[in-house]
Every structure is written in C-alpha cells, then in structure tokens.
Scaffold this motif. Sequence first.
Motif, PDB file in Angstrom:
ATOM      1  N   ASN A 138      -4.626  -0.771   0.460  1.00  0.00           N
ATOM      2  CA  ASN A 138      -4.463  -0.117  -0.841  1.00  0.00           C
ATOM      3  C   ASN A 138      -5.634  -0.488  -1.746  1.00  0.00           C
ATOM      4  O   ASN A 138      -6.089  -1.624  -1.774  1.00  0.00           O
ATOM      5  N   ASP A 177      -4.016   5.035  -2.727  1.00  0.00           N
ATOM      6  CA  ASP A 177      -2.667   4.526  -2.433  1.00  0.00           C
ATOM      7  C   ASP A 177      -2.270   4.975  -1.028  1.00  0.00           C
ATOM      8  O   ASP A 177      -2.125   6.173  -0.774  1.00  0.00           O
ATOM      9  N   VAL A 197       0.547   4.594   0.603  1.00  0.00           N
ATOM     10  CA  VAL A 197       1.984   4.737   0.870  1.00  0.00           C
ATOM     11  C   VAL A 197       2.331   6.143   1.344  1.00  0.00           C
ATOM     12  O   VAL A 197       3.111   6.318   2.288  1.00  0.00           O
ATOM     13  N   LEU A 207      -1.420  -4.485   2.353  1.00  0.00           N
ATOM     14  CA  LEU A 207      -1.096  -4.472   0.930  1.00  0.00           C
ATOM     15  C   LEU A 207      -1.764  -5.665   0.263  1.00  0.00           C
ATOM     16  O   LEU A 207      -1.526  -6.817   0.639  1.00  0.00           O
ATOM     17  N   SER A 240       0.030  -0.705  -9.892  1.00  0.00           N
ATOM     18  CA  SER A 240       1.059  -0.308  -8.928  1.00  0.00           C
ATOM     19  C   SER A 240       2.197  -1.328  -8.913  1.00  0.00           C
ATOM     20  O   SER A 240       2.024  -2.479  -9.300  1.00  0.00           O
ATOM     21  N   MET A 243       6.152  -0.585  -3.402  1.00  0.00           N
ATOM     22  CA  MET A 243       5.281  -0.195  -2.292  1.00  0.00           C
ATOM     23  C   MET A 243       5.758  -0.826  -0.993  1.00  0.00           C
ATOM     24  O   MET A 243       5.800  -0.170   0.052  1.00  0.00           O
ATOM     25  N   ALA A 269       8.804   1.025   0.204  1.00  0.00           N
ATOM     26  CA  ALA A 269       8.480   2.354   0.724  1.00  0.00           C
ATOM     27  C   ALA A 269       7.775   2.284   2.070  1.00  0.00           C
ATOM     28  O   ALA A 269       7.987   3.133   2.939  1.00  0.00           O
ATOM     29  N   LEU A 270       6.945   1.279   2.265  1.00  0.00           N
ATOM     30  CA  LEU A 270       6.203   1.153   3.522  1.00  0.00           C
ATOM     31  C   LEU A 270       7.093   0.714   4.678  1.00  0.00           C
ATOM     32  O   LEU A 270       6.876   1.118   5.822  1.00  0.00           O
ATOM     33  N   LEU A 301       4.170  -1.833   6.806  1.00  0.00           N
ATOM     34  CA  LEU A 301       3.465  -2.942   6.158  1.00  0.00           C
ATOM     35  C   LEU A 301       3.130  -3.976   7.228  1.00  0.00           C
ATOM     36  O   LEU A 301       3.977  -4.770   7.643  1.00  0.00           O
TER      37      LEU A 301
END
Length: 276
Positions: A139, A158, A160, A169, A179, A184, A187-188, A192
């Motif tokens: 990111n 971004d 995501v 990240l 952010s 994040m 959502a990942l 991640l």
Amino acid sequence: MAGAVSIPGATVALSTASVYPESCASAFATAARLGYDGVEVMVWTDPVSQEAGALAALSELHGIPVVSVHAPTLLLTQRVWSTDPWTKVDRSIELAQDLGASTVVLHPPFRWQKEYARDFVEGIALRERESGVALAVENMFPWRARQREFEAYLPHWDPVLQAYDNVTLDLSHTATAGSDAMAMAAALGARLRHVHLADGLGSLKDEHLVPGRGGQPCAEFLELLATRGFAGSVVVEVGTRRVTPEQRDVDLAEALAFARLHLATASPAQAPASPR
C-alpha cells in the motif's frame, strides 16, 4: 484454559532499510545482535544488497535468514539493475529464490510507467504461479504538496480493491494516506501476506517512526494478527538515519520488543473471532 497466551508463527524481521545509511552487512549484524528472527533485504545501491552470494554469506555468518526481498521499485532506485521495471521484478524473484525467501515486496507502478501498469496485475499473478514466490504489493499513498493531491500510482495506491493475491500492509503508509489500517486488514483477510511495522503522525511525509510513537493502531493491529494466527512476516521498517548508532540500537530493540509483546496474546481458540 482462560487467559492462555499463544505466540503465533509470525516472524519478526528487520528491514535493511532500518539501518540506512549504514550498509546491508550492518543490518545483518544488528538483527542478529538484537535478536530478530530474520532480515528483509531492500535492494538498493549497496552492491551487497544485489548479490545473492554475498547475502547468503552474511546470512550464514550471523545465523539469520533472509525472509523477504524488497524489489528496487522505489523512486530512488529507478536505475538499480535496470530501468525496465519487469526486469527489476524478475531479478528480485531470482534473488529471493537463491536465498530461500518466500516473499518479494514491490510497489505499484508509477503513473508515468503506463506500459508496465497496463499489464501489472496479470504480470504479477503469472510470475507468482511460475515461481512459487509471493509478490506482495505494498500500500502506498497520494502525493501531496501545497494543498494539492497527485495520484502517483497505477492502478491505485490502495491495494485492497485490486486483484492481488498477496499484499504488504505498511503502517507508516497508512498514516500518510489517512487510511484505516484495521479496516484494511479486515478487508484483505488472508490476502494480507506481509507487514511493514512502523508508525506515523499523519503528516505529508512518510515518517516510518518506531511503533508506538505515532498515531497508528500498531498494538491493536498486531493483536489482530495474533488472534488470526498470522504466519507471515512482520518486518520492522523504521527510519534511523538521523540518530547515533547507540540510539539506533535502542530504537530497533524497542521496535522488536513492541512487536513481540503485541503478537503474544490470547490463543486463537480463546480469543474472539477476528473481523472478515
């Protein structure tokens, strides 16, 4: 048993960028001396950072593995290895394979790299399938100056909402971008793969502060990883270029202690389910 504590499989490694302007060799010595689990090699103008044999010798000398390679896709490394971005990615993959590292970290294309950007998502996926190395796209953040904002990255800063299977990240970058790091991470989910642990106060500058010295939810973020049983790498990437060697050791030891403390939490079996 209620209150049981579990140490997850996450590796806490030191980025060679964290000792800049000291050498890559100095980073290995520092990581071993302070008790880090591994090293992330930032491929830079330092010739040692570009050479598998030299890096393997440092790894063996200090008894500390290379867990990841950061490709030279920064603005300041545009001429390292090649001016062709795919050549940089491919050589980073080869270096990771030679060193037994499972992950290559890379930045998204700059907006002016239009040809590279056009095939970036598909090219990353193809190389992951062929090499078995995770290409974890990091990111970034909008560039800002004089109250103006410039979108410097394609397809976006971004990751995501992009179709990457693996993401890095960076918690200094979330500060600069404004952010929500926790959102994040949620959502990942399993995408991640890799973490750059740092902090920031939300200024226009990418600060890379020692975790706990800025405004990011570094402790909560690590605790979330622990409850998930995160088994990737947490890489300390902080700026120490303006401090003495003695203070650098203090800062990097503090960052390591912070990571270990907050990765030790209630075991996943006892902890509340993490958000998805």
